[in-house]
Design a protein around this motif. Structure first.
Motif, PDB file in Angstrom:
ATOM      1  N   GLU A  24       1.681  -7.078  12.336  1.00 23.02           N
ATOM      2  CA  GLU A  24       0.432  -6.669  12.982  1.00 23.02           C
ATOM      3  C   GLU A  24       0.152  -5.191  12.705  1.00 23.02           C
ATOM      4  O   GLU A  24      -0.975  -4.809  12.405  1.00 23.02           O
ATOM      5  CB  GLU A  24       0.497  -6.939  14.486  1.00 23.02           C
ATOM      6  CG  GLU A  24      -0.812  -6.726  15.196  1.00 23.02           C
ATOM      7  CD  GLU A  24      -1.941  -7.630  14.720  1.00 23.02           C
ATOM      8  OE1 GLU A  24      -3.092  -7.150  14.655  1.00 23.02           O
ATOM      9  OE2 GLU A  24      -1.689  -8.802  14.387  1.00 23.02           O
ATOM     10  N   ALA A  25       1.181  -4.370  12.766  1.00 24.29           N
ATOM     11  CA  ALA A  25       1.022  -2.937  12.516  1.00 24.29           C
ATOM     12  C   ALA A  25       0.594  -2.654  11.073  1.00 24.29           C
ATOM     13  O   ALA A  25      -0.144  -1.710  10.809  1.00 24.29           O
ATOM     14  CB  ALA A  25       2.318  -2.201  12.832  1.00 24.29           C
ATOM     15  N   SER A  26       1.046  -3.477  10.134  1.00 25.04           N
ATOM     16  CA  SER A  26       0.718  -3.249   8.723  1.00 25.04           C
ATOM     17  C   SER A  26      -0.632  -3.845   8.321  1.00 25.04           C
ATOM     18  O   SER A  26      -1.139  -3.562   7.234  1.00 25.04           O
ATOM     19  CB  SER A  26       1.817  -3.805   7.824  1.00 25.04           C
ATOM     20  OG  SER A  26       1.854  -5.218   7.882  1.00 25.04           O
ATOM     21  N   ASN A  27      -1.242  -4.635   9.193  1.00 27.68           N
ATOM     22  CA  ASN A  27      -2.513  -5.280   8.850  1.00 27.68           C
ATOM     23  C   ASN A  27      -3.637  -4.277   8.597  1.00 27.68           C
ATOM     24  O   ASN A  27      -4.502  -4.520   7.757  1.00 27.68           O
ATOM     25  CB  ASN A  27      -2.919  -6.281   9.924  1.00 27.68           C
ATOM     26  CG  ASN A  27      -2.265  -7.627   9.719  1.00 27.68           C
ATOM     27  OD1 ASN A  27      -1.863  -7.969   8.599  1.00 27.68           O
ATOM     28  ND2 ASN A  27      -2.135  -8.391  10.779  1.00 27.68           N
ATOM     29  N   GLU A  28      -3.643  -3.161   9.301  1.00 26.06           N
ATOM     30  CA  GLU A  28      -4.680  -2.158   9.072  1.00 26.06           C
ATOM     31  C   GLU A  28      -4.625  -1.645   7.630  1.00 26.06           C
ATOM     32  O   GLU A  28      -5.659  -1.517   6.962  1.00 26.06           O
ATOM     33  CB  GLU A  28      -4.521  -0.994  10.054  1.00 26.06           C
ATOM     34  CG  GLU A  28      -5.656  -0.005   9.989  1.00 26.06           C
ATOM     35  CD  GLU A  28      -5.547   1.073  11.051  1.00 26.06           C
ATOM     36  OE1 GLU A  28      -5.989   2.202  10.758  1.00 26.06           O
ATOM     37  OE2 GLU A  28      -5.034   0.799  12.147  1.00 26.06           O
ATOM     38  N   GLU A  29      -3.421  -1.372   7.142  1.00 27.04           N
ATOM     39  CA  GLU A  29      -3.259  -0.926   5.744  1.00 27.04           C
ATOM     40  C   GLU A  29      -3.671  -2.020   4.772  1.00 27.04           C
ATOM     41  O   GLU A  29      -4.285  -1.745   3.754  1.00 27.04           O
ATOM     42  CB  GLU A  29      -1.814  -0.509   5.467  1.00 27.04           C
ATOM     43  CG  GLU A  29      -1.486   0.905   5.827  1.00 27.04           C
ATOM     44  CD  GLU A  29      -2.392   1.935   5.147  1.00 27.04           C
ATOM     45  OE1 GLU A  29      -2.563   1.889   3.913  1.00 27.04           O
ATOM     46  OE2 GLU A  29      -2.928   2.780   5.865  1.00 27.04           O
ATOM     47  N   ARG A  30      -3.312  -3.259   5.091  1.00 27.16           N
ATOM     48  CA  ARG A  30      -3.694  -4.375   4.223  1.00 27.16           C
ATOM     49  C   ARG A  30      -5.212  -4.436   4.097  1.00 27.16           C
ATOM     50  O   ARG A  30      -5.738  -4.608   3.004  1.00 27.16           O
ATOM     51  CB  ARG A  30      -3.149  -5.698   4.769  1.00 27.16           C
ATOM     52  CG  ARG A  30      -1.642  -5.815   4.738  1.00 27.16           C
ATOM     53  CD  ARG A  30      -1.176  -7.131   5.368  1.00 27.16           C
ATOM     54  NE  ARG A  30      -1.710  -8.281   4.671  1.00 27.16           N
ATOM     55  CZ  ARG A  30      -1.200  -8.815   3.561  1.00 27.16           C
ATOM     56  NH1 ARG A  30      -0.109  -8.293   3.034  1.00 27.16           N
ATOM     57  NH2 ARG A  30      -1.749  -9.865   2.990  1.00 27.16           N
ATOM     58  N   GLN A  31      -5.904  -4.297   5.212  1.00 27.63           N
ATOM     59  CA  GLN A  31      -7.365  -4.370   5.185  1.00 27.63           C
ATOM     60  C   GLN A  31      -7.962  -3.214   4.384  1.00 27.63           C
ATOM     61  O   GLN A  31      -8.940  -3.409   3.672  1.00 27.63           O
ATOM     62  CB  GLN A  31      -7.913  -4.403   6.603  1.00 27.63           C
ATOM     63  CG  GLN A  31      -7.658  -5.740   7.276  1.00 27.63           C
ATOM     64  CD  GLN A  31      -8.203  -5.807   8.684  1.00 27.63           C
ATOM     65  OE1 GLN A  31      -7.896  -4.958   9.515  1.00 27.63           O
ATOM     66  NE2 GLN A  31      -8.998  -6.831   8.957  1.00 27.63           N
ATOM     67  N   LYS A  32      -7.376  -2.016   4.489  1.00 25.70           N
ATOM     68  CA  LYS A  32      -7.854  -0.874   3.701  1.00 25.70           C
ATOM     69  C   LYS A  32      -7.728  -1.150   2.205  1.00 25.70           C
ATOM     70  O   LYS A  32      -8.519  -0.655   1.410  1.00 25.70           O
ATOM     71  CB  LYS A  32      -7.060   0.385   4.048  1.00 25.70           C
ATOM     72  CG  LYS A  32      -7.398   0.978   5.385  1.00 25.70           C
ATOM     73  CD  LYS A  32      -6.539   2.200   5.646  1.00 25.70           C
ATOM     74  CE  LYS A  32      -6.758   2.754   7.034  1.00 25.70           C
ATOM     75  NZ  LYS A  32      -5.854   3.894   7.302  1.00 25.70           N
TER      76      LYS A  32
END
Length: 85
Positions: A24-32
């Motif tokens: 969940e924490a890494s999802n923001e980077e994935r979306q970027k």
């Protein structure tokens, strides 16, 4: 170094919760990066310690976040060889 006794006492629920939080924490980077966010859906193979080979093995199922339950899933398979070296 992880002792055999310690590896036998790992708690599968805590390990899964940790992976869910990390994903969940890494999802923001994935979306970027333009990559769909993921969610961990559960164990494909519950963690098991193989004392003879000193290996800890597990596999998690995942899918794109928000995808229907029938959507294709991925599997992340892990094997850790435990020892002093």
């Amino acid at each position: 170094y992880v002792k055999d006794g310690d590896a036998k006492e790992w708690k599968a629920d805590e390990l899964l919760a940790s992976y869910k939080e990390g994903t969940e924490a890494s999802n923001e980077e994935r979306q970027k990066m333009g990559v769909a966010p993921l969610e961990i859906t559960g164990w494909a193979e519950v963690p098991a310690y193989e004392a003879g080979t000193h290996r800890l093995v597990w596999a998690m199922s995942s899918r794109e976040k928000g995808a229907p339950a029938a959507a294709p899933q991925g599997v992340n398979y892990n094997t850790f060889a435990l020892g002093r070296e």
